[in-house]
Design an enzyme around this catalytic site. Sequence first.
Site, PDB file in Angstrom:
ATOM      1  N   ARG A 102       0.843  -1.186   0.000  1.00 56.20           N
ATOM      2  CA  ARG A 102       0.000   0.000   0.000  1.00 56.20           C
ATOM      3  C   ARG A 102       0.886   1.246   0.000  1.00 56.20           C
ATOM      4  NH1 ARG A 102      -4.604   1.652   4.387  1.00 56.20           N
ATOM      5  NH2 ARG A 102      -2.944   1.509   5.903  1.00 56.20           N
ATOM      6  N   ASP A 197      -2.264  -2.415  12.417  1.00 53.46           N
ATOM      7  CA  ASP A 197      -1.699  -2.992  11.195  1.00 53.46           C
ATOM      8  C   ASP A 197      -1.561  -4.491  11.383  1.00 53.46           C
ATOM      9  OD1 ASP A 197       0.393  -1.969   8.686  1.00 53.46           O
ATOM     10  OD2 ASP A 197       0.472  -4.037   9.415  1.00 53.46           O
TER      11      ASP A 197
HETATM   12  N1  URA Z   1      -4.355  -2.649   6.866  1.00 52.99           N
HETATM   13  C1  URA Z   1      -4.192  -2.978   8.164  1.00 52.99           C
HETATM   14  O1  URA Z   1      -3.383  -3.836   8.495  1.00 52.99           O
HETATM   15  N2  URA Z   1      -4.964  -2.353   9.082  1.00 52.99           N
HETATM   16  C2  URA Z   1      -5.878  -1.418   8.765  1.00 52.99           C
HETATM   17  O2  URA Z   1      -6.560  -0.888   9.651  1.00 52.99           O
HETATM   18  C3  URA Z   1      -6.024  -1.084   7.408  1.00 52.99           C
HETATM   19  C4  URA Z   1      -5.258  -1.729   6.477  1.00 52.99           C
END
Ligand code: URA
Length: 206
Positions: A102, A197
């Site tokens: 991401r 996360d």
């Molecule tokens: N990815 C994650 O690991 N946690 C989140 O809250 C959003 C994306």
Amino acid sequence: MAITVLNHPLASDLLTILRNEQTNPPEFRQIAERLGYLLVAEALSDMRTDPVEISTPLEAMTGQQLHRPVVAVAVLRAGLGLLHSVLTLVPDAAIGFAGVQRNEETAEPMEYYTKFPDLDSARVLILEPMLATGGSLSWAIDKVKENGAKDVTAICVVVAPEGVKFIEEHHPDVRIVAASLDRELNPNFYIAPGLGDMGDRLFGTV
Ligand code: URA
């Protein structure tokens, strides 16, 4: 598209442990795997079975066996946290990997690795524990469809309404199975209340 949110006291109990910031990575991995069993069972609950002739110690009978193949595609890296759950319940499932990172500023998905087994006639389970904006999951669904997948279910731990809407719009044929539909995405694209996360929680990174 349909979303199924687990409605089971065991799932609530396990998810609460995952959400708790005091839960350390070894326990987090174990609990994620246990929650994964419930999610995978639900994701396969509409699976066809095929008749099979067997003999019990008492008599011959017709049993049922899971129609195959089943493929799990782990979206790296958080999807690895649910992989053992699939392999324990369906040991002969083939495994694919979808490496996407991401972009922390735009939250856009950036591909770095993909590897898939034959997807044509399989029930494809995409393991994407945190459905936030929906960008990574949508990218992974595009990839498996480009490679022949026709029957796709996404397995998530926590989903945000924004991500569900995105998948609904872009992939109305894909079913989502999740342990919780949370309140919202925060300005940093994290799911709230969420669990943080997932990759960091699983692997102890910061
Ligand atoms: N990815 C994650 O690991 N946690 C989140 O809250 C959003 C994306």
